[in-house]
Design an enzyme around this catalytic site. Structure first.
Site, PDB file in Angstrom:
ATOM      1  N   LYS A 102     -18.618  -9.816  -3.201  1.00  0.00           N
ATOM      2  CA  LYS A 102     -18.690  -8.932  -2.041  1.00  0.00           C
ATOM      3  C   LYS A 102     -17.447  -9.141  -1.179  1.00  0.00           C
ATOM      4  O   LYS A 102     -17.134 -10.266  -0.799  1.00  0.00           O
ATOM      5  CB  LYS A 102     -19.957  -9.245  -1.240  1.00  0.00           C
ATOM      6  N   HIS A 104     -16.850  -7.557   1.810  1.00  0.00           N
ATOM      7  CA  HIS A 104     -17.037  -7.186   3.203  1.00  0.00           C
ATOM      8  C   HIS A 104     -18.209  -7.990   3.776  1.00  0.00           C
ATOM      9  O   HIS A 104     -18.902  -8.700   3.036  1.00  0.00           O
ATOM     10  CB  HIS A 104     -17.303  -5.684   3.340  1.00  0.00           C
TER      11      HIS A 104
END
Length: 217
Positions: A102, A104
């Site tokens: 991921k 963000h």
């Protein structure tokens, strides 16, 4: 009944362990089949966690965190962590990996406990066929932190040699990575459960033993 016998009965009652004639992914013709995808209710998952927790406690495994490889290992690690606390008073963290990092928000590859150097972890999986899950998980773990794997817990050890080796997947993993694999039950336990009348299936005993003689370790 012992907890191992109870677990075998639990697998049969929930359609996870079946007997008959099956062609495995390896191409081998087996008299039994294990389909952990048949666990699909809250009651089943709650009970399953109790067996994993019992295996961890009985073998005296020590760790800070349970790691469930995505995807099948995720609910297993969660329910095992819950049962360890509720049934044994042992509070462990849990985490699982994302298929993609991921980039963000909080970011990272793991959801749940963020791994740290020196942390002791136990991997939780369903059934080990080739050790592929461990081989895929090791570089992810080491990329996150310098953790120590104190063991891996699976539901059933097939006690069956690989296609290109005289060792079982469990033995190969220990030989290659030094990771000891603990199973709730083994194929020998299942055969004994049939012999002792814990579960039905005496008509499959000869085929089970023949298969063990041919492919077992």
């Amino acid at each position: 009944m012992t907890y191992k016998e109870q677990f075998i009965k639990f697998m049969v009652e929930n359609g996870v362990l079946k007997f008959g004639g099956f062609t495995l992914k390896s191409g081998r013709k087996a008299p039994y089949f294990i389909n952990t995808g048949n666990y699909k209710s809250g009651a089943q998952l709650s009970k399953l966690g109790e067996y994993y927790a019992q295996c961890i406690a009985e073998n005296g495994l020590k760790a800070d965190t349970l790691v469930g490889p995505a995807y099948k290992g995720i609910p297993l690690a969660v329910t095992a962590a819950v049962s360890l606390y509720s049934k044994h008073g042992i509070d462990m963290y849990y985490c699982f990996d994302r298929k993609e990092v991921k980039d963000h928000g909080e970011g990272g590859l793991f959801v749940g406990k963020q791994l740290e150097d020196g942390e002791k972890v136990i991997l939780i999986e369903d059934v080990m066929t080739s050790g592929k899950a461990l081989r895929e998980m090791l570089p992810k773990l080491k990329a996150a932190a310098n953790v120590e794997i104190t063991g891996m817990v699976i539901s059933v050890d097939r006690m069956e040699r690989g296609l290109e080796s005289n060792m079982s997947a469990v033995q190969e993993v220990y030989s290659e990575f030094g990771v000891k694999v603990y199973s709730i039950v083994t194929m020998a336990d299942i055969i004994s459960a049939i012999e002792n009348g814990v579960i039905d299936g005496k008509e499959h005993l000869a085929a089970m033993k023949e298969y063990r003689a041919k492919y077992g370790v």
